[in-house]
Design an enzyme around this catalytic site. Structure first.
Site, mmCIF file in Angstrom:
data_model
loop_
_atom_site.group_PDB
_atom_site.id
_atom_site.type_symbol
_atom_site.label_atom_id
_atom_site.label_comp_id
_atom_site.label_asym_id
_atom_site.label_seq_id
_atom_site.Cartn_x
_atom_site.Cartn_y
_atom_site.Cartn_z
ATOM 1 C CE LYS A 15 10.420 0.547 -2.305
ATOM 2 N NZ LYS A 15 9.051 -0.300 -2.148
ATOM 3 C CD GLU A 66 0.659 5.050 -2.105
ATOM 4 O OE1 GLU A 66 1.041 3.940 -3.103
ATOM 5 O OE2 GLU A 66 1.890 5.448 -1.571
#
Length: 244
Positions: A28, A61
């Site tokens: 993150k 993705e």
């Protein structure tokens, strides 16, 4: 609403997913350049999303969505180690599918597997569950959202209504003026306190809204990586943790 009924068209991006040993997609951070470039490529192609492959050619993705394919009743999604972010919505969808009795697998697959899938759908915080009915010009299935995709979407919305917490724009707490100034005026983060920076960078943006008084009000999660929040000519979402 119309896109949930018709599905969306997707392309495969020329940009590859970051290698995990260089910059792990699971981390993150504020480094969304990989995603931004893919989103720009999708925008230039006139489609809402593009799929990223990793350096080995396996599907990872989308720029801001996880991908699932359905073949012979089996639901598959890329495992995290190929470059997919293990998103919140992704995990919820897997739980919903398993409770409905579907076989769900985390497995590697290629672009060819996407082309010949019976159904393909994308998942994300803003997208929820949306069918991809055409990829690189190839029609998936019969070109409409499939029965499994629709069933999963219905199940996901049921748990959101049952277990989710409703946050209304008008009830939301406004962002601190100094934080808003940092966004709008592009002042340096060094002018903010450590606590304010932490709140700005790592707050759960699903629970934060930017109050806009002109035109319509929009939630922060509705802005795209390459887009701009209405009336705010500065990209908002890159300052918030990616949450799918």
């Amino acid at each position: 609403k119309a896109l949930y009924e018709t599905g969306v068209e997707v392309i495969s991006a020329s940009y590859r997913r970051n290698r995990s040993d260089v910059l792990s997609p699971k981390t993150k951070s504020l480094n969304y350049l990989n995603n931004v470039l893919v989103k720009i490529e999708a925008n230039q192609a006139g489609v809402p999303e593009a799929l990223m492959m990793n350096d080995q050619g396996y599907v990872a993705e989308g720029s801001s969505d996880n991908i699932f394919i359905v073949k012979n009743g089996v639901i598959m999604t890329p495992p995290g180690y190929v470059g997919a972010l293990v998103g919140i919505t992704r995990n919820a969808i897997m739980e919903v599918a398993e409770k409905k009795g579907y076989i769900v697998k985390e497995d590697v697959f290629t672009r060819h597997d996407v082309y010949v899938a019976d159904e393909v759908f994308l998942t994300g915080t803003a997208a929820e569950v949306i069918a991809a009915v055409k990829i690189d010009g190839r029609v998936i299935g019969d070109g409409k959202p499939g029965p499994i995709t629709n069933d999963i979407l219905q199940g996901f919305r049921e748990i959101v209504e049952k277990d989710g917490t409703k946050y209304l724009v008008d009830e939301a707490q406004p962002i601190e003026p100094q934080l808003l100034s940092a966004i709008l005026d592009k002042i340096t983060l060094s002018e903010l306190s450590a606590e304010q920076v932490s709140n700005l960078l790592f707050a759960d943006y699903m629970k934060m809204y930017l109050p806009l008084t002109k035109k319509r009000k929009r939630r922060i999660e509705d802005t795209t990586y390459a887009g701009y929040c209405e009336n705010v000519r500065f990209p908002i979402e890159p300052y918030f943790r990616k949450s799918k």
